[in-house]
Design an enzyme around this catalytic site. Structure first.
Site, PDB file in Angstrom:
ATOM      1  N   GLU A 146      13.521  -2.195  -0.633  1.00  0.00           N
ATOM      2  CA  GLU A 146      14.252  -1.889  -1.865  1.00  0.00           C
ATOM      3  C   GLU A 146      13.406  -1.096  -2.859  1.00  0.00           C
ATOM      4  O   GLU A 146      13.892  -0.174  -3.510  1.00  0.00           O
ATOM      5  CB  GLU A 146      14.727  -3.197  -2.509  1.00  0.00           C
TER       6      GLU A 146
ATOM      7  N   LYS B 106      12.345   9.784  -1.442  1.00  0.00           N
ATOM      8  CA  LYS B 106      13.332   8.826  -1.957  1.00  0.00           C
ATOM      9  C   LYS B 106      14.751   9.288  -1.683  1.00  0.00           C
ATOM     10  O   LYS B 106      15.623   8.473  -1.344  1.00  0.00           O
ATOM     11  CB  LYS B 106      13.109   8.606  -3.448  1.00  0.00           C
TER      12      LYS B 106
ATOM     13  N   VAL C   7      12.684   3.066  -3.512  1.00  0.00           N
ATOM     14  CA  VAL C   7      13.416   3.932  -4.431  1.00  0.00           C
ATOM     15  C   VAL C   7      13.770   3.129  -5.674  1.00  0.00           C
ATOM     16  O   VAL C   7      14.424   2.086  -5.582  1.00  0.00           O
ATOM     17  CB  VAL C   7      14.707   4.477  -3.788  1.00  0.00           C
TER      18      VAL C   7
ATOM     19  N   LEU D 274      14.876  -1.561  -9.206  1.00  0.00           N
ATOM     20  CA  LEU D 274      16.325  -1.359  -9.346  1.00  0.00           C
ATOM     21  C   LEU D 274      17.047  -1.664  -8.031  1.00  0.00           C
ATOM     22  O   LEU D 274      16.561  -1.307  -6.955  1.00  0.00           O
ATOM     23  CB  LEU D 274      16.621   0.088  -9.762  1.00  0.00           C
TER      24      LEU D 274
ATOM     25  N   GLY E 138       6.063   1.455 -12.381  1.00  0.00           N
ATOM     26  CA  GLY E 138       5.207   0.406 -12.936  1.00  0.00           C
ATOM     27  C   GLY E 138       4.974  -0.692 -11.931  1.00  0.00           C
ATOM     28  O   GLY E 138       5.866  -1.068 -11.159  1.00  0.00           O
TER      29      GLY E 138
ATOM     30  N   LYS F 241       6.707   3.638   1.123  1.00  0.00           N
ATOM     31  CA  LYS F 241       7.918   4.355   1.525  1.00  0.00           C
ATOM     32  C   LYS F 241       7.713   5.285   2.712  1.00  0.00           C
ATOM     33  O   LYS F 241       8.642   5.985   3.133  1.00  0.00           O
ATOM     34  CB  LYS F 241       8.491   5.131   0.341  1.00  0.00           C
TER      35      LYS F 241
ATOM     36  N   ASP G 205       7.404  13.042  -3.499  1.00  0.00           N
ATOM     37  CA  ASP G 205       7.788  11.635  -3.651  1.00  0.00           C
ATOM     38  C   ASP G 205       9.301  11.506  -3.855  1.00  0.00           C
ATOM     39  O   ASP G 205       9.947  10.634  -3.273  1.00  0.00           O
ATOM     40  CB  ASP G 205       7.032  11.030  -4.827  1.00  0.00           C
TER      41      ASP G 205
ATOM     42  N   THR H 189       0.841  -1.191   0.000  1.00  0.00           N
ATOM     43  CA  THR H 189       0.000   0.000   0.000  1.00  0.00           C
ATOM     44  C   THR H 189       0.882   1.249   0.000  1.00  0.00           C
ATOM     45  O   THR H 189       2.107   1.167   0.034  1.00  0.00           O
ATOM     46  CB  THR H 189      -0.902   0.046   1.254  1.00  0.00           C
TER      47      THR H 189
END
Length: 806
Positions: free
Chosen positions: A598, A674, A601, A605, A788, A571, A670, A547
Site C-alpha cells: 500500500e 507509482k 503509492v 493513503l 514522510g 516499490k 519515482d 528499504t
C-alpha cells in the site's frame, strides 16, 4: 484412601523433598505414597550396566555417584538411623555384585537389566519412608506380571488380590516404590520407563481410592508441547479417552498404561506440578462430554518416526494384507503407531519408531516376498525424519467442519500432510508431516482451534532507516491496545540492517531492538537472512521490507514460496517487469499468503486498497490522475520570490522529503513507478515504456556526481523565477501530475488554475482522482499526507494488520 505419586523430578533436591513432605502432611486420611527413583538415578544405573559390558573398569564411576547421592540425601534430610545407612550400603554392594557378574559374562540381558533397575525405587522408598516416618510397602511382592522383562504385562486379578489382602487392616500413610513388580516365581520385573505412574494406578484401582494424584514437572496436560509452543496452556479437565489419545500421540505427562486401571474403576486422576503447587493442574475423569467446551482439547505430537508404505495393484481386493503387516511387525516387537490406507486398497502406510527401521524393513520384505517377486506389490518405501501430529477431543464427533478447518489451516500454512488417519469414533485426527515442519504445524493448529489466547504474527524486518525505526516504535506503542482490543500479539522475530542481522524466535523487544541487533547480531547477508526465516518456519510469518534496495526486492519470491507474507514499502518489485509483478501476485495467491505494498503509492493513503475494493465489487478503473510525489509537491508549494528553486530542493532534503540524491525525485522516475503500480492494480498490463516522463530541468543535471549537481542547480533558478512570476499573475500553480488512461500514461509538470482539484494541495500532500464506470461524472478523490517516514510507517503497520484479518 488417596494415592499420591511423586516422580523423580519431584525428588531431585532437598528443597523438593521437603515440599513433598508438606504436600503429604496437608492430606488427611489414609494415603499411599508411590515414589520413583531419585532424579538421574535410573539413567546412572543404565550407564553402569552398559559400562559393565563395554568397558568393565568404568562402571564403578556411576556406581560411586549413585552411592554418594543417596548418602547425601540421608545426611541432608537429617536421617540419623544407622540401619538405613547400613541397608543403603548393603544394596550398593548387591548392585556392585550384579554389575561384576555382567562384566564377567560380557552381556546385559533384559532380565538382568530389570534386576539392576529396581534399585533406584527400592532406595528412594527406603529413605523417604524413614524421612516421613511411615511404613514401607514392598510393591514387588504385590504387583504380579509375566516375564516380559523391561515392560512386563500386569496380571491385574492376581495383583489386585495381593494388594487388597495386604491393606485389609491398613490405616494412616505408607510409602511404596513404583515401577517394580515380580512374576509368580518372585523374579523381579519392571513396568517400563514411566512405570511408577502405572504402579500408582494399580494400587489406586485395587484399593478403590477416591483419587489418584500424580506430581510431575508440568502444570498438567497441555494444549500443546510447551517446549515448542510457548502459548500452550494447561487443560483444566479432560476425559480418560482424551488423556489416553494425547498420551498415545506423545504427550509425556503420564505413562499411557496408567489410565486404564483408573478408567475401569472410575477414579479421578489429578495431574499437578511440583514446581507450581498452587496451580490447578488437570483433572482426568469420565467428564461431561455434553458440556459446552472446545471440541479440540489438545494437540500432541511424536517425532523420530519412519513412515512405511506398501503399494501394489495386486493388493486390491486381497484380504489379510493388514493382518500380515501387523504380524510381521509384531515378530520384531515393533508397534504400529498410525496406519493409513487408500480406499482403493492399492496402498497402505504405517508409522513406527524410526529406531526399528532396519528390523521392520527386513521383516516386511520377508513377509511379502512372494508378492514382490510376482509384481503384485511393486514398491515398498520407508521415509525418515517424519512426525505424527494429532488433535484430540471427545466433542469432535459432535462438531461439524473440524477436519475442514484443520486442513484449511494446514494448507494456508504451506504444510504438506504425508498421511492422514481418523477413526470412526472421531475422537482424534492424526496425520504425518515432515519433522522440519513440525513446529509450524503445531503453531498453525494451535491457533486455528482457538487454543491460543492471542493470534500472533511473527515479523522479520529489513531496513532500520527512518521508516523501519518509526514502524517498530509505532508497533511498540500499540502492543497493549492490539492485545486488549483485538487479541493480537505482534512479535519481532528478526531484524537486519546493511551491517548486522539478529533473530530470536521468542521475540526481540520493541523497545530494545537496536541494542539487541548491535550486541547480538551477526554479519548481515540477504541469502542468510532468507534461509534463517525459512529455518525458523514460524506460523504467520511476515517479511517487512523498509528499504529501497533492489536486491532486497528480489527476495520476495523466496519468501512467498515459503508461505511467508510480504509487506513492502519498497516499490521496486511492484514496478519491475510486469512478468515479475504478476508472478509474485500469483505465488501469493496460490500459497494463501499476502503480498501488500500500500505504501508504494501515497505513503499511508488508502489508494491501492481502494482500487482493489472497487474492482472486487465490479467497478472498472477508466482513468487515474494523481500528484504522487510529496517531494515535488513540497518543492512547488515552497518556491517563491524569496526561496528560489534550488533552495526549495535543498529544504526538501533537509526536511526529509527528498532522497539524499534528490535527482531520484526530480527525474520523475519515482512518479512513473507509482503510476505503473496504480495502473497494474487497476487491471492493466503496464510496463515502463507505457508511461512517459517529461523532464522539467535540463537533462545534463542528472549526469555526474551529486556534488556537481548541487553546484549546477542554481543555474536554473532564474528561468524558474521567470516562469513562476507568469504563473502567479495567471493565478496558477505547478503540479507534477501522473496520468494513466486507455493503456498509456505520462508524468509531467502541469499548470493548474483555481478550478482544478489539485490547485489547493498543500505541503507534501498527495492527491488522486479515480474515474471509474461508477464514478465517471464525479471522480473519486483521495487526498492526504503522501510523504514522510511516520505516515509511511503507519501504512506499513496497516498492511501488517490486514494480514491478521482483524
Amino acid at each position: 484412601m488417596k494415592v499420591i505419586k511423586f516422580g523423580g523430578v519431584a525428588l531431585k533436591s532437598i528443597e523438593q523433598i521437603k515440599k513433598v513432605k508438606r504436600i503429604i502432611e496437608s492430606n488427611h486420611g489414609d494415603t499411599l505414597i508411590v515414589v520413583s527413583a531419585f532424579d538421574t538415578i535410573t539413567d546412572l544405573i543404565i550407564e553402569a550396566g552398559q559400562s559393565a559390558v563395554t568397558t568393565p573398569r568404568t562402571f564403578s564411576e556411576p556406581l560411586n555417584t549413585i552411592t554418594t547421592i543417596h548418602l547425601n540425601f540421608l545426611k541432608e534430610l537429617e536421617i540419623k538411623d544407622a540401619e538405613i545407612e547400613t541397608e543403603i550400603l548393603h544394596k550398593m554392594e548387591e548392585l556392585k555384585s550384579i554389575l561384576q557378574g555382567v562384566s564377567l559374562i560380557g552381556e546385559l540381558t533384559q532380565k538382568t537389566l530389570d534386576r539392576l533397575m529396581v534399585f533406584g525405587e527400592q532406595l528412594s522408598s527406603l529413605i523417604l519412608s524413614s524421612y516421613l516416618d511411615v511404613p514401607r510397602i514392598f510393591s514387588e511382592k504385590l504387583i504380579k506380571t509375566d516375564n516380559n522383562y523391561g515392560k512386563a504385562n500386569v496380571d491385574f486379578e492376581s495383583s489386585y488380590r495381593h494388594i487388597r489382602e495386604a491393606f485389609v487392616h491398613f490405616s494412616g500413610k505408607a510409602v511404596a516404590p513404583g515401577y517394580i513388580a515380580s512374576t509368580r516365581k518372585e523374579t523381579l520385573t519392571t513396568l517400563g520407563r514411566g512405570g511408577a505412574d502405572f504402579s500408582a494406578a494399580i494400587f489406586a484401582a485395587a484399593l478403590g481410592a477416591r483419587e489418584l494424584e500424580i506430581w510431575t514437572n508440568q502444570d498438567g496436560f497441555m494444549s500443546a508441547d510447551p517446549t515448542i509452543i510457548n502459548k500452550a496452556y494447561a487443560i483444566p479437565a479432560m476425559t480418560y479417552t482424551e488423556a489416553m489419545e494425547l498420551s498415545h500421540f506423545g504427550a509425556k505427562v503420564v505413562y499411557p498404561p496408567t489410565l486404564l486401571p483408573v478408567y475401569q474403576m472410575g477414579i479421578p486422576l489429578q495431574i499437578k506440578n511440583i514446581c507450581n503447587t498452587e496451580g490447578c493442574g488437570t483433572i482426568v475423569d469420565r467428564g461431561d462430554t455434553s458440556s459446552n467446551t472446545r471440541p479440540v482439547k489438545g494437540i500432541s505430537s511424536i517425532s523420530d518416526i519412519t513412515l512405511g508404505t506398501i503399494r501394489g495393484l495386486g493388493m486390491v481386493g486381497v484380504s489379510g494384507v493388514s493382518m500380515r503387516l501387523f504380524s510381521a511387525m509384531a515378530k520384531v516387537n515393533t508397534s504400529v503407531i498410525m496406519i493409513s490406507q487408500a480406499s482403493s486398497e492399492n496402498s497402505i502406510s504405517f508409522a513406527f519408531d524410526c529406531h526399528r527401521k532396519e528390523e521392520v524393513k527386513e521383516a516386511i520384505h520377508h513377509e511379502f516376498r512372494p508378492e514382490i517377486a510376482s509384481g503384485s506389490i511393486h514398491k515398498i518405501l520407508f521415509e525418515d525424519n517424519m512426525s505424527i501430529v494429532a488433535i484430540v477431543g471427545e466433542q469432535m464427533k459432535q462438531s461439524t467442519g473440524i477436519a475442514g478447518k484443520l486442513f484449511e489451516a494446514l494448507g494456508r500454512g504451506g504444510i504438506n500432510t504425508v498421511a492422514i488417519a481418523q477413526g470412526a469414533g472421531e475422537q482424534n485426527i492424526s496425520w504425518v508431516v515432515r519433522t522440519p515442519q513440525l513446529r509450524k504445524t503445531l503453531n498453525v493448529v494451535h491457533e486455528a482451534f482457538f487454543l491460543s489466547e492471542y493470534k500472533q504474527l511473527n515479523l522479520f524486518v529489513i531496513g532500520m532507516g527512518t521508516v523501519g525505526r518509526d514502524l517498530l516504535n509505532q508497533l511498540n506503542q500499540q502492543q497493549e491496545k492490539l492485545k486488549k482490543e483485538h487479541r493480537l500479539k505482534i512479535r519481532l522475530a528478526g531484524i537486519a540492517n546493511s551491517r548486522k542481522m539478529y533473530f530470536n524466535a521468542n521475540g526481540i523487544p520493541f523497545d530494545g531492538y537496536m541494542e539487541a541487533l548491535e550486541d547480538n547480531g551477526e554479519k548481515s547477508s540477504l541469502d542468510a537472512f532468507t534461509d534463517r526465516v525459512a529455518d525458523l518456519n514460524l506460523y504467520n510469518s511476515i517479511f517487512v521490507d523498509c528499504t529501497a534496495n533492489e536486491s532486497v526486492a528480489t527476495l520476495y519470491q523466496r519468501f512467498l514460496e515459503n508461505h511467508v507474507s510480504v509487506v513492502a514499502a519498497n516499490k521496486i518489485a511492484a514496478s519491475s517487469s510486469y512478468e515479475n509483478y504478476k508472478m509474485l501476485k500469483n505465488i501469493a495467491l496460490r500459497n494463501g499468503v499476502k503480498l501488500l505494498f500500500e505504501t508504494n503509492v501515497g505513503a499511508g493513503l488508502p489508494l491501492i486498497s481502494t482500487i482493489n475494493d472497487l474492482r472486487k465489487s465490479g467497478d472498472k478503473i477508466l482513468k487515474v490522475q494523481a500528484v504522487l510525489s510529496g517531494t515535488l509537491n513540497y518543492i512547488f508549494n515552497t518556491i517563491s520570490k524569496d526561496i528560489p528553486f534550488s533552495e526549495t530542493v535543498r529544504l526538501a532534503k533537509e526536511e526529509g522529503f527528498a532522497e539524499p540524491d534528490p535527482r531520484i525525485d526530480l527525474s520523475g522516475k519515482d512518479v512513473q513507478r507509482k503510476v505503473i503500480i496504480l495502473a497494474r492494480e487497476s487491471g492493466y498490463l503496464c510496463e515502463d515504456e507505457d508511461v512517459s516522463i517529461e523532464p522539467f530541468i535540463p537533462t545534463e543535471l542528472f549526469d555526474g556526481e551529486v556534488d556537481a549537481f548541487w553546484k549546477a542547480l542554481p543555474k536554473v533558478d532564474a528561468d524558474f523565477e521567470k516562469r513562476r512570476l507568469r504563473l502567479e499573475s495567471e493565478e496558477k500553480k505547478w503540479r507534477f501530475v501522473g496520468t494513466f488512461e486507455d493503456g498509456k500514461g505520462s508524468c509531467s509538470l502541469v499548470e493548474v488554475d483555481k478550478s482544478h482539484p489539485f490547485y489547493d494541495l498543500e505541503g507534501s500532500n498527495n492527491i488522486v482522482l479515480l474515474t471509474t464506470e461508477r464514478y465517471k461524472e464525479y471522480p473519486m478523490l483521495i487526498k492526504g499526507y503522501g510523504a514522510g517516514a511516520a505516515v509511511t510507517a503507519a501504512g506499513v503497520f496497516a498492511d501488517i494488520i490486514k494480514i491478521a484479518n482483524i
